[in-house]
Design a protein around this motif. Structure first.
Motif, short mmCIF file in Angstrom:
data_model
loop_
_atom_site.label_atom_id
_atom_site.label_comp_id
_atom_site.label_asym_id
_atom_site.label_seq_id
_atom_site.Cartn_x
_atom_site.Cartn_y
_atom_site.Cartn_z
N CYS A 178 -1.88 5.42 8.19
CA CYS A 178 -0.92 4.69 7.74
C CYS A 178 -1.52 3.99 6.07
CB CYS A 178 -1.20 3.41 7.73
SG CYS A 178 -0.70 2.56 9.57
N MET A 179 -2.77 4.39 5.81
CA MET A 179 -3.23 4.64 4.33
C MET A 179 -2.81 5.78 3.38
SD MET A 179 -7.03 3.75 5.23
CE MET A 179 -7.55 2.32 6.27
N LEU A 180 -2.45 7.00 4.23
CA LEU A 180 -1.87 8.17 4.06
C LEU A 180 -0.66 7.83 3.54
CD1 LEU A 180 -2.62 11.20 3.47
CD2 LEU A 180 -1.63 11.45 5.67
N ASP A 222 1.19 8.47 -0.05
CA ASP A 222 2.25 9.20 -0.44
C ASP A 222 3.43 8.53 -1.02
OD1 ASP A 222 0.74 11.43 0.53
OD2 ASP A 222 1.95 12.03 2.30
N LEU A 223 4.41 7.85 -0.82
CA LEU A 223 4.57 6.57 -1.52
C LEU A 223 4.54 6.04 -2.46
CD1 LEU A 223 5.91 4.52 1.89
CD2 LEU A 223 7.24 6.10 0.45
N VAL A 224 3.48 5.66 -2.91
CA VAL A 224 3.05 5.53 -4.74
C VAL A 224 3.38 6.85 -5.19
CG1 VAL A 224 1.31 4.44 -6.22
CG2 VAL A 224 1.75 3.97 -3.74
N ILE A 280 -6.35 9.53 -5.00
CA ILE A 280 -7.27 8.59 -2.94
C ILE A 280 -6.24 9.72 -2.45
CG2 ILE A 280 -5.58 6.71 -1.99
CD1 ILE A 280 -6.31 4.99 -4.39
N GLU A 281 -5.63 10.59 -2.38
CA GLU A 281 -5.33 11.12 -1.27
C GLU A 281 -5.83 12.53 -0.88
OE1 GLU A 281 -0.95 13.58 0.64
OE2 GLU A 281 -0.96 11.70 -1.26
N PRO A 314 3.43 17.68 -0.54
CA PRO A 314 2.82 17.04 0.91
C PRO A 314 3.03 15.49 1.11
CG PRO A 314 0.96 17.77 -0.80
CD PRO A 314 2.59 17.88 -1.64
N PRO A 315 3.79 14.21 0.16
CA PRO A 315 4.46 13.28 0.55
C PRO A 315 5.24 13.47 1.78
CG PRO A 315 3.84 13.27 -1.31
CD PRO A 315 3.45 14.24 -1.52
#
Length: 315
Positions: A67-69, A73-75, A113-114, A287-288
């Protein structure tokens, strides 16, 4: 556009993003694949978040990290895509100075962060395979929260000095950035000052974070492989290592474009500028887009719940 390309100003209130230099005539056509990619990013990652939220059985560390990933990815993609599409569709090239710094912060900090989340997921796989009986006692919810906080703090601590340096330089040459977004070095190169501090610091951050994270991931997988090869049967080895398939796919999707983009920026001086810009955009979008597909296809729990969701809607 020539009005913006002056040498008689210091610290402009805004910058002009060119988009993809040399391919301006193809901007409309290029917007189609980028728009499709962004739609996949939004749909795929929101679907992952929805499934994990709805299924209480998925409220475990590996899915918290997932979920953090997804949020990262959305941000990451949203920090550049809307502005990029406004350039392609409406020729809206101007971006406020502070908005440029904000975009830079979100892009670079969430990329970092990713990378940190991928390290945390590698640790989760290591504990799950090498210490399966202690997994629930080692990776408790407070531990997962602390790991997430460390990843976020590391990003902020390392990114802010670069932003402060970028903010204090005098920009008196031009305010035209030959890019689709405010990339750090593309912006800093416009300064009429000795920017070696920014350049060296940017290199330090990239190599420090990338090398350190890759080392941690490599150590985790070295221990995982040692544990896997100790298993008595081939089927057991394949099944156990197969649980790492999604994570390995996410690692490759993130680090391969990252390394290619880094090498291109530092050593590909003879490569056309539009290729540099396209590769940078792929690094931020690829990646996202791939992560929800990888986890949706490779992870049985998510795949089963996704099929159940569509089956229930069909009934």
């Amino acid at each position: 556009m020539s009005d913006f390309n002056t040498t008689n100003f210091t610290n402009p209130s805004s910058f002009i993003l060119l988009g993809i230099p040399g391919l301006e005539a193809a901007h409309i056509w290029l917007s189609i694949p980028f728009c499709i990619m962004y739609a996949i990013v939004v749909l795929g990652n929101f679907t992952l978040l929805f499934i994990v939220k709805k299924e209480s059985s998925l409220h475990v560390p590996v899915y918290y990290f997932l979920c953090m990933l997804a949020v990262t990815d959305l941000v990451l993609s949203t920090s550049i895509l809307p502005k990029m599409l406004s350039i392609f569709w409406f020729n809206s090239r101007e971006i406020d100075f502070n908005a440029c710094l904000t975009q830079m912060f979100f892009l670079h900090s969430f990329s970092m962060i990713e990378s940190g989340i991928l390290v945390a997921m590698a640790l989760d796989r290591y504990v799950a395979i090498c210490h399966p009986l202690r997994h629930s006692t080692i990776l408790t919810n407070p531990v997962v929260g602390k790991m997430s906080l460390i990843v976020a703090l590391r990003s902020g601590v390392l990114i802010f000095p670069g932003l402060l340096l970028a903010r204090q330089w005098p920009y008196c040459r031009t305010n035209i950035i030959p890019h689709t977004y405010c990339e750090h070095m593309a912006m800093v190169k416009l300064a009429c000052a000795d920017i070696r501090v920014s350049s060296y610091y940017g290199l330090f951050v990239v190599f420090f974070v990338t090398c350190l994270d890759v080392v941690f991931i490599s150590i985790s997988y070295t221990q995982i492989l040692r544990a896997v090869f100790r298993l008595p049967t081939k089927d057991a080895r394949c099944k156990t290592f197969g649980t790492c398939g999604s994570h390995l796919g996410a690692i490759l999707a993130f680090y391969i474009p990252c390394v290619l983009s880094l090498l291109m920026h530092r050593f590909g001086h003879s490569v056309a500028l539009h290729f540099h810009v396209l590769l940078s955009n792929m690094y931020a979008l690829f990646p996202p887009m791939l992560n929800p597909i990888i986890y949706g296809v490779r992870t049985r729990e998510i795949r089963d719940r996704l099929l159940r969701l569509f089956t229930q809607k069909g009934n």
